[in-house]
Design an enzyme around this catalytic site. Structure first.
Site, PDB file in Angstrom:
ATOM      1  N   ASN A 171       0.800  -1.085  -0.131  1.00 18.03           N
ATOM      2  CA  ASN A 171      -0.040  -0.026   0.122  1.00 18.03           C
ATOM      3  C   ASN A 171       0.825   1.141  -0.037  1.00 18.03           C
ATOM      4  OD1 ASN A 171      -2.643   1.636   0.509  1.00 18.03           O
ATOM      5  ND2 ASN A 171      -1.098   2.299   2.147  1.00 18.03           N
ATOM      6  N   GLU A 172       0.946   1.921  -1.235  1.00 19.31           N
ATOM      7  CA  GLU A 172       1.547   3.494  -1.394  1.00 19.31           C
ATOM      8  C   GLU A 172       2.968   3.433  -1.121  1.00 19.31           C
ATOM      9  OE1 GLU A 172      -0.888   5.893   1.356  1.00 19.31           O
ATOM     10  OE2 GLU A 172      -2.439   6.041  -0.045  1.00 19.31           O
ATOM     11  N   ASN A 173       3.721   2.175  -1.094  1.00 17.14           N
ATOM     12  CA  ASN A 173       5.077   2.733  -1.101  1.00 17.14           C
ATOM     13  C   ASN A 173       5.862   2.891  -2.246  1.00 17.14           C
ATOM     14  OD1 ASN A 173       4.651   1.137   1.268  1.00 17.14           O
ATOM     15  ND2 ASN A 173       5.801  -0.916   0.874  1.00 17.14           N
ATOM     16  N   SER A 205      -0.466  -0.376  -4.911  1.00 17.58           N
ATOM     17  CA  SER A 205      -1.586   0.524  -4.814  1.00 17.58           C
ATOM     18  C   SER A 205      -1.423   1.934  -4.207  1.00 17.58           C
ATOM     19  CB  SER A 205      -2.819  -0.354  -4.250  1.00 17.58           C
ATOM     20  OG  SER A 205      -4.072   0.586  -4.240  1.00 17.58           O
ATOM     21  N   HIS A 234      -5.416   6.220  -5.825  1.00 19.35           N
ATOM     22  CA  HIS A 234      -5.743   6.815  -4.243  1.00 19.35           C
ATOM     23  C   HIS A 234      -5.890   8.355  -4.621  1.00 19.35           C
ATOM     24  CE1 HIS A 234      -3.728   3.281  -2.226  1.00 19.35           C
ATOM     25  NE2 HIS A 234      -4.474   2.908  -2.850  1.00 19.35           N
TER      26      HIS A 234
END
Length: 798
Positions: A419-421, A466, A485
């Site tokens: 997530n969001e890395n 993501s 996102h």
């Protein structure tokens, strides 16, 4: 035949610095045991979190004494198995160290026969201080993670959110949180079976690749592999002996919720001894379906759609976080209620966020039954990781286990690296991060994981992060490809109408906060705390600027609430309207956008957050709205007025020049064409019809259809509203109302609401237009078929 001895149940525990033992229960945790024994206050009440955080800064010792018979010890191989240890733990058996654990996301098993004895045995597990472990990791690794979490957490294989998040407390629990047992082996065992499906015309061919546990100490015996497949009704479909294929004719396909049924076949694979007895059995429920992420270049960029059994669906759902910070409280019963609530609200997808944990088997079993596709993150979120040889070995074992455990589930749609890395790197969240950490990112998420998936689950899609456009740090936040996102509504204070400017391909995160219900607030406050800017209320609001944001949006939308409970109500209306505005817009452009997953479904503790269902399972206004805006047949309106133009009503711009327009759209997410009737009306505050219209026609399957735009030059911006209803076979299936101004400027009149009850049916009556009607039961919790709804003058029954 292999046998097991259950070591769950009654244990004892103590802080390593104490001499006094306390009762303990396994599976469980330090916090669960301290609470049960009255040794700590409720960490969710007021600011008791601080007390709990202090208590966990110790090592804790768990101990169990058990007896073994000599016959059990005569087995060629005896193993000690822990299905879940949270997280840094040393295990000894009768005083001899046998295991060092350092990953809560994988099981551990160790051969222990030399350390066991007939009669009494003592098993000891020492859990090390998780706060000290984070500090030590920070001192020895280049570490970057979420600013809302305790520094140093990222290189520990522990649920990141236990160290705090912008919706969660800092309560890094510890303990034996899944089952523990001894296993005596005298025969081989089936560890797992890799099932691949090959779909042909009117049949599916299954190829099976079993994996066996064959310890050297266990003598080999002649065995036959027997495979049986039962239909969803329990009848025999296919059987095979020593073959790795099964053929299913006229298969019953598994579909996501809303697109078809969820038939589950039962697959049983057995190792059969010479006398016909099963010496090892592996049984799972499976669904027959295909799944792919369709990505095709088009005029808008590149598509991103979930395609199931050849049908590209519109994904609808939310992001899932752990249901409790004390994991032993996450039970099959509790999870069933949550996921059933999601399915009954027309969800077809759940995204398991990467900062928590891999849910238990029962979570996926429920998703299989309910038709909820699972977007499964690997457990990495908002961080960079120092990929040392030790860390690589640790996570590789984690990946192998998790992939094999979950891959048979039809609900498991795709794996996602994190997530969001990736977007964190390209967004310069960590400007001082070394080149090595960036290289480690590529190795972890674009080599190690996909390489393992190619071996153990090659038929299931993998998405590297993501949000992402496909990896390699290639514009992961691009609006016209991959998943997105979008947080400018909320974090950047943009108005709700901002959503309508974007034609994203798949929105996997967007959200808006609200406060929970008054009953939930009362569970963690005293009366003097019930002001959103009190210390306790701010303690249960982990996003630093959030309360101010809520008040800012409130000031732009509603009049100032006259009481604390009305402020809670107004915050939920804001949240509901924000997410509704986004979802309805993206459903209207089906084909460009093919999915909306809002942040977030549930809470980890009682808190102000982005959740649509609070910690106690109480539906916020958003969850009721989701049931409406995720409905398979949806009638929505793109209206134009002062609130969508951000017109200052005190400015010199003449209000007569502000458009008063309504553009209706029909979304049909069913696999069949639908013949429907649309009625609409321009009304005054009493609900009196000033102008009305009607449309009848057919909406093609899996489409969104715009009707002709409507203009109302005669409408008063502040004294007229627009109502619309969708009928199928004479019954209402979707409805709503729209204003041409901010609600605070509309000239409402008192609708004189009344409520009557007939058994389980509640009827609300209104003498005038009533907007966002809330029904509350003050002395109990009720779940209604609808709530927070608009109504014209008349009555509505739920």
């Amino acid at each position: 035949m292999n046998t097991t001895i259950d070591l769950n149940g009654s244990w004892r525990m103590r802080a390593a610095t104490d001499t006094q033992w306390q009762d303990a229960v396994v599976p469980g945790s330090v916090y669960a045991d301290l609470l049960r024994n009255g040794a700590m206050p409720d960490p969710y009440y007021r600011d008791n979190e601080d007390i709990a955080f202090s208590l966990i800064q110790n090592d804790f010792v768990y101990e169990k004494t058990f007896r073994l018979e000599e016959a059990f010890l005569r087995a060629p191989e005896v193993r000690l198995v822990f299905e879940g240890l949270d997280t840094l733990a040393d295990v000894s058996l009768n005083g001899t160290p046998v295991l060092h654990a350092k990953n809560m996301h994988r099981p551990y098993q160790v051969s222990v026969q030399p350390y066991l004895r007939s009669g009494e045995n003592t098993l000891t597990v020492t859990f090390h201080d998780p706060v000290a472990a984070a500090r030590d990791s920070l001192a020895h690794h280049e570490t970057f993670g979420s600013q809302d979490a305790f520094d140093g957490h990222s290189n520990l294989r522990k649920a990141h959110c236990m160290y705090g998040w912008d919706w969660g407390p800092r309560l890094p629990d510890a303990g034996i949180y899944r089952s523990v047992y001894l296993k005596a082996m005298d025969t081989p065992e089936i560890l797992s079976v890799h099932i691949q499906q090959h779909h042909e015309q009117d049949r599916v061919v299954l190829t099976l690749d079993p994996e066996f546990d064959l310890p050297e100490s266990v003598p080999s015996i002649p065995c036959t592999l027997r495979t049986t497949l039962l239909s969803p009704e329990g009848t025999l479909v296919a059987t095979a002996v020593n073959e790795n294929t099964l053929t299913v004719d006229q298969p019953q396909l598994w579909w996501p919720n809303g697109y078809g049924a969820q038939p589950l076949y039962t697959l049983r694979v057995e190792l059969v001894g010479e006398e016909g007895e099963a010496v090892s059995t592996w049984t799972r429920r499976i669904g027959l379906r295909t799944f792919e992420i369709t990505r095709k270049k088009d005029a808008e960029g590149e598509s991103f759609a979930f395609t199931v059994n050849g049908v590209s669906i519109f994904a609808m759902g939310a992001d899932y976080i752990p249901e409790d910070n004390i994991f032993s409280r996450i039970t099959p019963e509790r999870t069933r209620v949550l996921l059933t609530d999601a399915a009954s609200s027309h969800f077809n997808c759940i995204r398991v966020w990467g900062g928590g944990y891999y849910p238990d088997d029962f979570f996926f079993d429920l998703c299989d039954e309910l038709g909820l596709l699972v977007w499964q993150d690997f457990m990495f979120a908002c961080a960079l990781y120092d990929l040392t040889p030790e860390f690589e070995e640790n996570i590789t074992e984690e990946f192998r286990f998790v992939i094999k455990r979950l891959r048979h589930h039809p609900s498991l749609a795709l794996w996602c690296g994190n997530n969001e890395n990736e977007s964190g790197v390209t967004g310069n969240w960590w400007p001082t991060a070394s080149a090595k950490l960036r290289a480690d990112y590529i190795k972890m998420f674009e080599y190690i994981i996909p390489h393992l998936l190619s071996q153990f689950d090659p038929q299931r899609p993998y998405w590297p992060s993501s949000p992402s456009s496909g990896g390699c740090f290639d514009a992961p936040s691009a609006p016209n490809r991959g998943d997105t996102h979008y947080w400018d509504v909320w974090h950047a204070d943009k108005p709700f109408s901002e959503y309508r400017k974007f034609r994203f391909r798949f929105v996997s995160e967007f959200g808006f906060q609200s406060f929970p219900a008054l009953k939930t607030v009362e569970s963690f406050t005293e009366p003097e705390d019930r002001n959103i800017f009190s210390y306790v209320m701010e303690k249960h609001q982990r996003n630093q600027s959030a309360n101010g944001k809520i008040m800012n949006y409130l000031s732009a939308t509603y009049r100032y609430p006259a009481s604390f409970d009305k402020l809670l109500y107004a915050s939920q209306l804001l949240q509901m309207e924000a997410i509704r505005c986004g979802v309805e817009h993206w459903r209207r452009i089906r084909g460009v956008c093919m999915g909306t997953l809002f942040w977030q479904l549930n809470d980890i503790w009682p808190v102000a957050s982005w959740a649509s269902i609070d910690y106690f399972g109480r539906w916020k206004a958003l969850q009721y709205a989701a049931k409406r805006f995720f409905a398979p047949l949806l009638l929505s309106c793109e209206e134009t007025g002062t609130h969508t133009m951000r017109t200052n009503v005190n400015a010199q711009l003449p209000l007569l020049s502000v458009p008063r327009e309504a553009h209706l759209n029909l979304s049909n997410e069913m696999r069949e064409d639908q013949t429907v009737c649309v009625t609409w009306a321009l009304r005054d505050p009493s609900g009196r019809v000033c102008r009305e219209g009607r449309w009848e026609g057919t909406v093609p399957a899996l489409s969104a259809l715009w009707l002709d735009p409507l203009s109302f030059p005669e409408a008063d911006l502040f004294s007229h509203y627009f109502s619309y209803t969708l009928l199928r076979d004479g019954e209402e299936v979707s409805s709503g109302t729209s204003l041409f101004c901010a609600p605070k400027h509309f000239r409402f009149i008192d609708p004189q609401l009344t409520l009557s009850r007939d058994g389980d049916h509640l009827t609300v009556s209104a003498q005038a237009y009533a907007r966002m009607v809330e029904i509350v039961c003050e002395d109990c919790d009720v779940l209604l078929s609808d709530n927070y709804f608009d109504m014209n003058a008349g009555s509505r029954t739920v």
